[in-house]
Design an enzyme around this catalytic site. Structure first.
Site: not given
Ligand code: ZN
Length: 237
Positions: A127-130, A168, A196, A198
């Site tokens: 995941c590019e956010h976490h 995703q 996920h 995250c």
């Molecule tokens: Zn994430």
């Protein structure tokens, strides 16, 4: 499964497709504007892999030290370089178009005109956010426009786009659009079913939920074809 056997045992005329050229050509000047594209800096590939590894390692070391870890410990000493190598050479190697798998097309000599579904392709991405993993199954399908592709290439393409920091929705669309380009047809479907970390290991800590995304192009937008694909995939299996 009959199709698989036939494909691998019959000598066919091969046609090599350079996916990177096709994709760049297709996207043209709108490269940056397209939301399907992974946001990359203009200087993304100025550094070699080795230069990137050497540059990342001290930064990761700094993060560990700020967290209070003693890097003199035997178990921790090698971690910064290990993580840097893993990022560049494994987890995120799909950022670099030079690592795109080569795509080999064959003439559809069997005149097989129904959909071909490759289901339950395992994928692991981050995941590019976490920067924690999300992973699951990808299901892809296409209807030949006169060309067919080696089945393992479908897995390779899923893997290539997974080796990037991702969301995703974008991953699903990148695979779908790349397949449309390679196979020279709009008639492509992709469904991804993922967990996920995250969501499950932090935050709301929900470990029972899955995230499902889909891409339906061309004939797969018709209800009948869409339902046929969904029936084959049967994600509750
Ligand atoms: Zn994430």
């Amino acid at each position: 499964m009959k199709q698989k056997e036939t494909l691998s045992t019959t000598p066919l005329k091969e046609q090599h497709i350079d996916l990177s050229n096709l994709l760049i050509e297709e996207m043209g000047d709108e490269h940056k504007a397209s939301s399907v594209e992974t946001p990359l800096r203009a200087d993304a590939f100025d550094k070699t892999d080795e230069e990137k590894i050497a540059a990342i390692a001290p930064h990761f070391k700094a993060i560990m030290e700020i967290l209070g870890m003693d890097l003199r410990d035997d178990s921790l000493r090698g971690t910064p370089l290990r993580v840097a190598k893993m990022y560049v050479k494994e987890l995120f190697q799909g950022l670099n178009p030079a690592n795109m798998p080569s795509m080999t097309l064959f003439e559809n000599k069997f005149q097989y005109n129904e959909m071909l579904v490759e289901k339950n392709i395992n994928f692991y991405t981050n995941c590019e956010h976490h920067f924690v993993p999300f992973f699951g199954k990808a299901h892809v399908a296409y209807i030949s426009s006169g060309k067919v592709i080696g089945l393992s290439k479908l897995n390779r393409l899923v893997e290539y786009f997974s080796k990037r920091p991702q969301v995703q929705e974008r991953l699903t669309m990148q695979i779908g659009k790349a397949l449309q380009t390679v196979l020279q047809t709009q008639d492509v479907a992709v469904m991804m079913d993922a967990k996920h970390l995250c969501v499950s290991s932090r935050g709301v800590k929900d470990d029972s939920s899955n995230t499902i995304t889909s891409f339906f192009g061309g004939k797969f937008q018709e209800e009948k074809k869409k339902m046929e694909f969904l029936k084959y995939v049967d994600i509750n299996e």
